[in-house]
Design a protein around this motif. Sequence first.
Motif, mmCIF file in Angstrom:
data_model
loop_
_atom_site.group_PDB
_atom_site.id
_atom_site.type_symbol
_atom_site.label_atom_id
_atom_site.label_comp_id
_atom_site.label_asym_id
_atom_site.label_seq_id
_atom_site.Cartn_x
_atom_site.Cartn_y
_atom_site.Cartn_z
ATOM 1 N N ILE A 1 -5.067 31.878 25.727
ATOM 2 C CA ILE A 1 -4.338 32.914 24.989
ATOM 3 C C ILE A 1 -4.444 34.253 25.725
ATOM 4 O O ILE A 1 -3.447 34.957 25.915
ATOM 5 C CB ILE A 1 -4.868 33.048 23.541
ATOM 6 C CG1 ILE A 1 -4.604 31.757 22.759
ATOM 7 C CG2 ILE A 1 -4.238 34.237 22.831
ATOM 8 C CD1 ILE A 1 -5.293 31.680 21.401
ATOM 9 N N GLY A 2 -5.646 34.575 26.165
ATOM 10 C CA GLY A 2 -5.858 35.855 26.856
ATOM 11 C C GLY A 2 -5.047 35.945 28.142
ATOM 12 O O GLY A 2 -4.443 36.984 28.444
ATOM 13 N N ASP A 3 -5.016 34.858 28.895
ATOM 14 C CA ASP A 3 -4.252 34.868 30.154
ATOM 15 C C ASP A 3 -2.770 35.104 29.873
ATOM 16 O O ASP A 3 -2.114 35.867 30.575
ATOM 17 C CB ASP A 3 -4.458 33.535 30.881
ATOM 18 C CG ASP A 3 -3.699 33.491 32.212
ATOM 19 O OD1 ASP A 3 -3.858 34.430 33.018
ATOM 20 O OD2 ASP A 3 -2.933 32.529 32.429
ATOM 21 N N THR A 4 -2.245 34.450 28.852
ATOM 22 C CA THR A 4 -0.835 34.626 28.519
ATOM 23 C C THR A 4 -0.538 36.057 28.082
ATOM 24 O O THR A 4 0.462 36.649 28.506
ATOM 25 C CB THR A 4 -0.446 33.658 27.393
ATOM 26 O OG1 THR A 4 -0.633 32.340 27.874
ATOM 27 C CG2 THR A 4 0.981 33.832 26.970
ATOM 28 N N SER B 1 -24.120 29.622 36.724
ATOM 29 C CA SER B 1 -23.227 29.524 35.579
ATOM 30 C C SER B 1 -21.821 29.951 35.962
ATOM 31 O O SER B 1 -20.827 29.309 35.627
ATOM 32 C CB SER B 1 -23.745 30.448 34.486
ATOM 33 O OG SER B 1 -23.624 29.880 33.229
ATOM 34 N N ARG B 2 -21.756 31.021 36.693
ATOM 35 C CA ARG B 2 -20.466 31.579 37.132
ATOM 36 C C ARG B 2 -19.682 30.540 37.939
ATOM 37 O O ARG B 2 -18.478 30.381 37.744
ATOM 38 C CB ARG B 2 -20.764 32.801 37.991
ATOM 39 C CG ARG B 2 -19.584 33.631 38.364
ATOM 40 C CD ARG B 2 -20.038 34.902 39.075
ATOM 41 N NE ARG B 2 -20.784 35.783 38.191
ATOM 42 C CZ ARG B 2 -21.965 36.332 38.486
ATOM 43 N NH1 ARG B 2 -22.562 36.067 39.631
ATOM 44 N NH2 ARG B 2 -22.553 37.141 37.640
ATOM 45 N N ASN B 3 -20.375 29.845 38.823
ATOM 46 C CA ASN B 3 -19.701 28.833 39.626
ATOM 47 C C ASN B 3 -19.100 27.742 38.753
ATOM 48 O O ASN B 3 -18.033 27.213 39.049
ATOM 49 C CB ASN B 3 -20.658 28.210 40.643
ATOM 50 C CG ASN B 3 -21.053 29.219 41.711
ATOM 51 O OD1 ASN B 3 -20.338 30.208 41.927
ATOM 52 N ND2 ASN B 3 -22.181 29.003 42.364
ATOM 53 N N GLU B 4 -19.790 27.422 37.677
ATOM 54 C CA GLU B 4 -19.255 26.416 36.754
ATOM 55 C C GLU B 4 -18.003 26.921 36.043
ATOM 56 O O GLU B 4 -17.012 26.217 35.937
ATOM 57 C CB GLU B 4 -20.308 26.038 35.710
ATOM 58 C CG GLU B 4 -21.122 24.838 36.125
ATOM 59 C CD GLU B 4 -22.042 24.378 35.007
ATOM 60 O OE1 GLU B 4 -21.760 24.644 33.827
ATOM 61 O OE2 GLU B 4 -23.067 23.751 35.337
ATOM 62 N N TYR C 1 -11.537 28.047 35.618
ATOM 63 C CA TYR C 1 -10.507 29.063 35.871
ATOM 64 C C TYR C 1 -9.572 28.642 36.998
ATOM 65 O O TYR C 1 -8.376 28.884 36.956
ATOM 66 C CB TYR C 1 -11.144 30.415 36.217
ATOM 67 C CG TYR C 1 -12.015 30.957 35.119
ATOM 68 C CD1 TYR C 1 -11.673 30.769 33.782
ATOM 69 C CD2 TYR C 1 -13.191 31.653 35.396
ATOM 70 C CE1 TYR C 1 -12.473 31.259 32.765
ATOM 71 C CE2 TYR C 1 -13.989 32.149 34.390
ATOM 72 C CZ TYR C 1 -13.636 31.946 33.079
ATOM 73 O OH TYR C 1 -14.424 32.432 32.065
ATOM 74 N N LYS C 2 -10.183 28.008 38.002
ATOM 75 C CA LYS C 2 -9.376 27.602 39.146
ATOM 76 C C LYS C 2 -8.340 26.571 38.727
ATOM 77 O O LYS C 2 -7.172 26.661 39.091
ATOM 78 C CB LYS C 2 -10.303 27.019 40.221
ATOM 79 C CG LYS C 2 -9.728 27.168 41.610
ATOM 80 C CD LYS C 2 -10.716 26.761 42.672
ATOM 81 C CE LYS C 2 -9.951 25.984 43.722
ATOM 82 N NZ LYS C 2 -10.834 25.210 44.563
ATOM 83 N N ARG C 3 -8.774 25.623 37.956
ATOM 84 C CA ARG C 3 -7.829 24.602 37.507
ATOM 85 C C ARG C 3 -6.729 25.181 36.650
ATOM 86 O O ARG C 3 -5.588 24.756 36.710
ATOM 87 C CB ARG C 3 -8.559 23.588 36.656
ATOM 88 C CG ARG C 3 -9.443 22.784 37.521
ATOM 89 C CD ARG C 3 -9.412 21.420 37.025
ATOM 90 N NE ARG C 3 -10.675 20.833 37.364
ATOM 91 C CZ ARG C 3 -11.021 19.640 37.001
ATOM 92 N NH1 ARG C 3 -10.222 18.938 36.241
ATOM 93 N NH2 ARG C 3 -12.156 19.149 37.390
ATOM 94 N N LEU C 4 -7.104 26.111 35.804
ATOM 95 C CA LEU C 4 -6.114 26.671 34.893
ATOM 96 C C LEU C 4 -5.266 27.753 35.552
ATOM 97 O O LEU C 4 -4.316 28.247 34.961
ATOM 98 C CB LEU C 4 -6.803 27.257 33.653
ATOM 99 C CG LEU C 4 -7.481 26.257 32.723
ATOM 100 C CD1 LEU C 4 -8.233 26.980 31.621
ATOM 101 C CD2 LEU C 4 -6.454 25.315 32.107
ATOM 102 N N GLY C 5 -5.632 28.131 36.782
ATOM 103 C CA GLY C 5 -4.882 29.180 37.459
ATOM 104 C C GLY C 5 -5.061 30.528 36.773
ATOM 105 O O GLY C 5 -4.151 31.342 36.724
ATOM 106 N N VAL C 6 -6.254 30.752 36.248
ATOM 107 C CA VAL C 6 -6.503 31.997 35.511
ATOM 108 C C VAL C 6 -7.372 32.917 36.355
ATOM 109 O O VAL C 6 -8.391 32.512 36.909
ATOM 110 C CB VAL C 6 -7.213 31.701 34.172
ATOM 111 C CG1 VAL C 6 -7.690 32.986 33.522
ATOM 112 C CG2 VAL C 6 -6.271 30.955 33.242
#
Length: 589
Positions: A152-155, A251-254, A259-264
């Motif tokens: 939702i936030g990305d949109t 944690s950040r790497n996880e 995010y990478k998959r979602l393109g966010v």
Amino acid sequence: ANDEENIGHLKRQVAKLFEVSLKATVPSEQDVEPLVAACTAKFGDYQCNNAMGLWSRIKGKGTEFRGPPSVGQAIMKNLPPSEMIESCSVAGPGFVNVVLSKDWLAKNLTKMLIDGIDTWAPHLPIKKAVVDFSSPNIAKEMHVGHLRSTIIGDTLARMLEFSHVEVLRRNHVGDWGTQFGMLIEYLFEKFPNWEDVNEAAIGDLQAFYKASKQRFDTDSVFKEKAQKAVVLLQGGEPKYRKAWAQICEISRNEFHLVYKRLGVHLEEKGESFYNPYIPGVLEELSEKGLIEESQGARVIFVEGEKIPLIVVKSDGGYNYASTDLAALWYRLNEEKAEWIIYVTDVGQQQHFDMVFKAAKRADWLPANGSLYPKATHVAFGLVCGEDGKRFRTRNTEVVRLVDLLDEAKTRSKAALIEREKAEEWTADELEQTAEAVGYGAVKYADLKNNRLTNYVFNFDQMLSDKGNTAVYLLYAHARICSIIRKSGKDIEELKKTGKIKLDHPDERILGLHLLQFSEVVEEACANLLPNVLCEYLYNLAEIFTKRFYSNCQVVGSAEETSRLLLCEATATVIRKCFYLLGIAPVYKI
Ligand code: ARG
């Protein structure tokens, strides 16, 4: 906004005409805002609803008008001549209906194809916004709630960015707090060579969190060490700082994988970032007389709430609220954001209500909540399983986001392979399409609902090619592209030489809907409701398929050029919707 800025914004262009007319109709009332809305096709395209309100202002003041209908008639008569308008009529108690000229609509569509869809972007009344979204907690689970916030936030960020707003995309990660004492001690205990530990060695960080919590709860010596560790960490002790940074990094790497998959794309400014600002901010609030002592804690009482907002705990420590006050202060004063938007589940509503009320008491925000600068909590409901309860998987308590996305992709790939044509595809094409469809389906299934409602997570439904799904929409878009491709015509050439015409009623309906894109995006931004855009997109696909394409022959018809351009305009708007919803288009099906 000036005329140039209103291009493609039908509603505002119609409203401008009515603004002129209203002033001429009742010169004594110069401050009347035109009330214009799209209306049901039976009456026209847009309707002005000012007559009744105007009448109640002027009646009894010696006006020549006899009631709302006569005011409506006058409003219609005083409309300045415009090539936009084909005809007008007055209905009922003075509603003025406007039918737009199809030639004018067609001209604007053709122009958009040449100038690009960005010329249709709405102009919002602000320049800079913060969207605080995703914001998971370090070492704790990133659950479906965070997935919703991320999507939702990305949109929202994309829609605002498209609308000329500079957006600071903020990941307010929970990276500060007492849990770090036990995590650090457990890291030291478990890994004597802790400085070399990476995510591979730790494995599942959530399991690590649980194990350390167990130690904390059952071993008093460990507990004491952990409590000391918090003090050392917050005092800036290098060894503890380093261990903390390391846990955060793992944690950040996880999070990053998701995010990478979602393109966010997000920029992390976690809770720890605002920590240094807390004392100063609390001092300011104290000077303004907002902070009181209550049962050993320092609190702010806000209007309408029974419980106060605790800003310093009785042990002297800061909490979630102190951090959010400091973050709000920073965003207003350092970052100069005019609209600060927080995307979390509805369970945090009271927290944000109280923080915003405190900010109003402190005069950081205007008391009138519709003025800028403004802070808004974008709340959303639960993701549920088939049983209607909070979504969980069979074996684990919480759903790992990565697993969820994996499954979406696997399933969409299987469905693609089942379709005959997949055989003609390269392995790369199959992979990319499976991702676009799989991840797009997960996102769209979330965004299409009003965010406040709970929704049931169902792979079969979201991956169906029928109904209001991303798959249906992706296919509709790909089909339009293939119509153009198979025509054998060079669309870029047609754009330069051809013109869109809207003579068939179904062409006109499609053209009008396309031209309403801008005002729909504006509405979705103003109310922070992505489902408004989804609904528009779904209707667009339906109008194209069921009306235009069913009733208007494209290739081989006398109107071929115009209709191919109308296909192209439709595909362009659909792609922009996809982009704003974070969905990748596919071109082949
Ligand atoms: N970390 C919080 C959670 O997981 C969300 C933070 C939202 N942002 C904020 N500024 N409080 O619930």
